[in-house]
Design a protein around this motif. Structure first.
Motif, PDB file in Angstrom:
ATOM      1  N   LYS A  99       0.705   1.390   1.286  1.00  0.00           N
ATOM      2  CA  LYS A  99       0.468   1.806  -0.105  1.00  0.00           C
ATOM      3  C   LYS A  99      -0.254   0.735  -0.918  1.00  0.00           C
ATOM      4  O   LYS A  99      -0.790   1.021  -1.994  1.00  0.00           O
ATOM      5  CB  LYS A  99       1.790   2.167  -0.779  1.00  0.00           C
ATOM      6  CG  LYS A  99       2.756   1.009  -0.941  1.00  0.00           C
ATOM      7  CD  LYS A  99       4.044   1.463  -1.613  1.00  0.00           C
ATOM      8  CE  LYS A  99       5.044   0.322  -1.742  1.00  0.00           C
ATOM      9  NZ  LYS A  99       4.553  -0.753  -2.606  1.00  0.00           N
ATOM     10  N   ARG A 115      -5.612   8.716   4.117  1.00  0.00           N
ATOM     11  CA  ARG A 115      -4.537   9.331   3.340  1.00  0.00           C
ATOM     12  C   ARG A 115      -3.266   9.439   4.173  1.00  0.00           C
ATOM     13  O   ARG A 115      -2.162   9.176   3.676  1.00  0.00           O
ATOM     14  CB  ARG A 115      -4.962  10.716   2.862  1.00  0.00           C
ATOM     15  CG  ARG A 115      -5.969  10.724   1.721  1.00  0.00           C
ATOM     16  CD  ARG A 115      -6.145  12.132   1.173  1.00  0.00           C
ATOM     17  NE  ARG A 115      -4.868  12.660   0.698  1.00  0.00           N
ATOM     18  CZ  ARG A 115      -4.677  13.950   0.389  1.00  0.00           C
ATOM     19  NH1 ARG A 115      -5.666  14.823   0.533  1.00  0.00           N
ATOM     20  NH2 ARG A 115      -3.511  14.366  -0.043  1.00  0.00           N
ATOM     21  N   HIS A 156      -4.834   3.933  -0.540  1.00  0.00           N
ATOM     22  CA  HIS A 156      -5.767   4.449  -1.537  1.00  0.00           C
ATOM     23  C   HIS A 156      -7.144   4.427  -0.890  1.00  0.00           C
ATOM     24  O   HIS A 156      -7.561   3.395  -0.360  1.00  0.00           O
ATOM     25  CB  HIS A 156      -5.744   3.566  -2.783  1.00  0.00           C
ATOM     26  CG  HIS A 156      -6.505   4.142  -3.935  1.00  0.00           C
ATOM     27  ND1 HIS A 156      -5.899   4.885  -4.938  1.00  0.00           N
ATOM     28  CD2 HIS A 156      -7.821   4.094  -4.254  1.00  0.00           C
ATOM     29  CE1 HIS A 156      -6.808   5.250  -5.821  1.00  0.00           C
ATOM     30  NE2 HIS A 156      -7.985   4.784  -5.429  1.00  0.00           N
ATOM     31  N   GLU A 166      -4.427  12.454  -4.712  1.00  0.00           N
ATOM     32  CA  GLU A 166      -4.229  11.690  -5.936  1.00  0.00           C
ATOM     33  C   GLU A 166      -4.472  10.195  -5.757  1.00  0.00           C
ATOM     34  O   GLU A 166      -4.379   9.428  -6.705  1.00  0.00           O
ATOM     35  CB  GLU A 166      -2.799  11.914  -6.453  1.00  0.00           C
ATOM     36  CG  GLU A 166      -2.514  13.365  -6.838  1.00  0.00           C
ATOM     37  CD  GLU A 166      -1.101  13.551  -7.326  1.00  0.00           C
ATOM     38  OE1 GLU A 166      -0.327  12.568  -7.294  1.00  0.00           O
ATOM     39  OE2 GLU A 166      -0.769  14.674  -7.741  1.00  0.00           O
ATOM     40  N   ARG A 167      -4.734   9.778  -4.514  1.00  0.00           N
ATOM     41  CA  ARG A 167      -4.926   8.338  -4.258  1.00  0.00           C
ATOM     42  C   ARG A 167      -6.299   8.107  -3.637  1.00  0.00           C
ATOM     43  O   ARG A 167      -6.420   7.839  -2.443  1.00  0.00           O
ATOM     44  CB  ARG A 167      -3.825   7.807  -3.334  1.00  0.00           C
ATOM     45  CG  ARG A 167      -2.468   7.698  -4.014  1.00  0.00           C
ATOM     46  CD  ARG A 167      -1.392   7.246  -3.041  1.00  0.00           C
ATOM     47  NE  ARG A 167      -1.717   5.984  -2.383  1.00  0.00           N
ATOM     48  CZ  ARG A 167      -1.486   4.782  -2.912  1.00  0.00           C
ATOM     49  NH1 ARG A 167      -0.964   4.687  -4.122  1.00  0.00           N
ATOM     50  NH2 ARG A 167      -1.773   3.682  -2.243  1.00  0.00           N
ATOM     51  N   TYR A 177      -9.159  -2.869  -9.137  1.00  0.00           N
ATOM     52  CA  TYR A 177      -7.986  -2.898  -8.253  1.00  0.00           C
ATOM     53  C   TYR A 177      -7.342  -4.281  -8.223  1.00  0.00           C
ATOM     54  O   TYR A 177      -6.566  -4.590  -7.311  1.00  0.00           O
ATOM     55  CB  TYR A 177      -8.398  -2.444  -6.852  1.00  0.00           C
ATOM     56  CG  TYR A 177      -8.878  -1.010  -6.835  1.00  0.00           C
ATOM     57  CD1 TYR A 177      -7.968   0.044  -6.778  1.00  0.00           C
ATOM     58  CD2 TYR A 177     -10.234  -0.709  -6.926  1.00  0.00           C
ATOM     59  CE1 TYR A 177      -8.405   1.372  -6.797  1.00  0.00           C
ATOM     60  CE2 TYR A 177     -10.670   0.597  -6.952  1.00  0.00           C
ATOM     61  CZ  TYR A 177      -9.750   1.641  -6.883  1.00  0.00           C
ATOM     62  OH  TYR A 177     -10.187   2.937  -6.904  1.00  0.00           O
TER      63      TYR A 177
END
Length: 223
Positions: A162, A178, A183, A205-206, A221
């Motif tokens: 993650k 994913r 991400h 969503e990522r 980031y």
């Protein structure tokens, strides 16, 4: 690597069109090509043979591919923004791994003439690595899991999926990123734009869609 860091997707197109021309079919179009990107070689080959109804075996296809591609790898070059990004990440001390669906032989053919760039990676994983189970190439997450494992071993760290960014150009690669739990930064080939489908659905969503690695903002980031 292919199509994200290097211009090899264009070389793949040229190579495949030469094969298709031998059987009076083709050319390869992006509605077909987008379903081949990021797949391990055998799976991509099977799809090509089936789609174009080629009267050859996968072994025949692989032999012709190897013959033609080997003469073209010397023209492999970094895509805009790729080398700059690698230099930036390396300079910041950020662990980076290359996880490619190319086998070890193709990896060497594509990169051996490039004197700088791939030496910046802290870990390199090809699809021929015996630690990746057969049939577990992209869109499965195994190749990323191995890459992260090697990074954690090297840096004595405990980085989790993650907390990772996965950079990809093809849909199977995005799906694998994913599934890995990262991400995903999706940078498709410019000619693939009209064939991406529901981008939000593919990315979830990522993720983020960019037109070029030159557009990537590492500070977004915290890099």
């Amino acid at each position: 690597m292919d199509g994200l860091l290097l211009n090899t997707e264009d070389i793949y197109t040229i190579t495949l069109n030469e094969i298709l021309a031998r059987y009076s079919t083709g050319p390869l179009t992006w509605d077909v090509k987008i379903r081949l990107q990021g797949l391990p070689g055998p799976e991509a080959g099977r799809r090509v043979i089936e789609h174009y109804n080629l009267p050859i075996t996968l072994e025949d296809y692989d032999r012709m591919n190897l013959e033609i591609q080997s003469s073209k790898w010397g023209s492999c070059a970094f895509l805009p923004g790729a080398l700059e990004l690698l230099n930036y990440l390396h300079g910041k001390g950020i662990p980076i791994a290359l996880c490619t669906s190319s086998n070890k032989t193709k990896f060497k053919g594509k990169t051996s003439h490039l004197t700088h760039g791939f030496d910046l990676f802290d870990a390199i994983v090809t699809i021929s690595d015996p630690r990746i189970p057969k049939g577990r190439g992209k869109p499965h997450p195994d190749i990323w899991q191995l890459g992260l494992k090697l990074l954690n071993e090297k840096f004595h760290s405990n980085i989790e999926a993650k907390d990772c960014l996965v950079f990809e150009d093809g849909i199977p690669g995005v799906q694998s990123g994913r599934a890995f739990g990262a991400h995903v930064i999706w940078v498709p080939h410019p000619e693939a734009t009209n064939y991406l489908g529901d981008v939000d659905k593919v990315l979830g969503e990522r993720g983020e869609l960019l037109t070029s690695l030159e557009k990537f903002d590492p500070k977004k980031y915290g890099l």
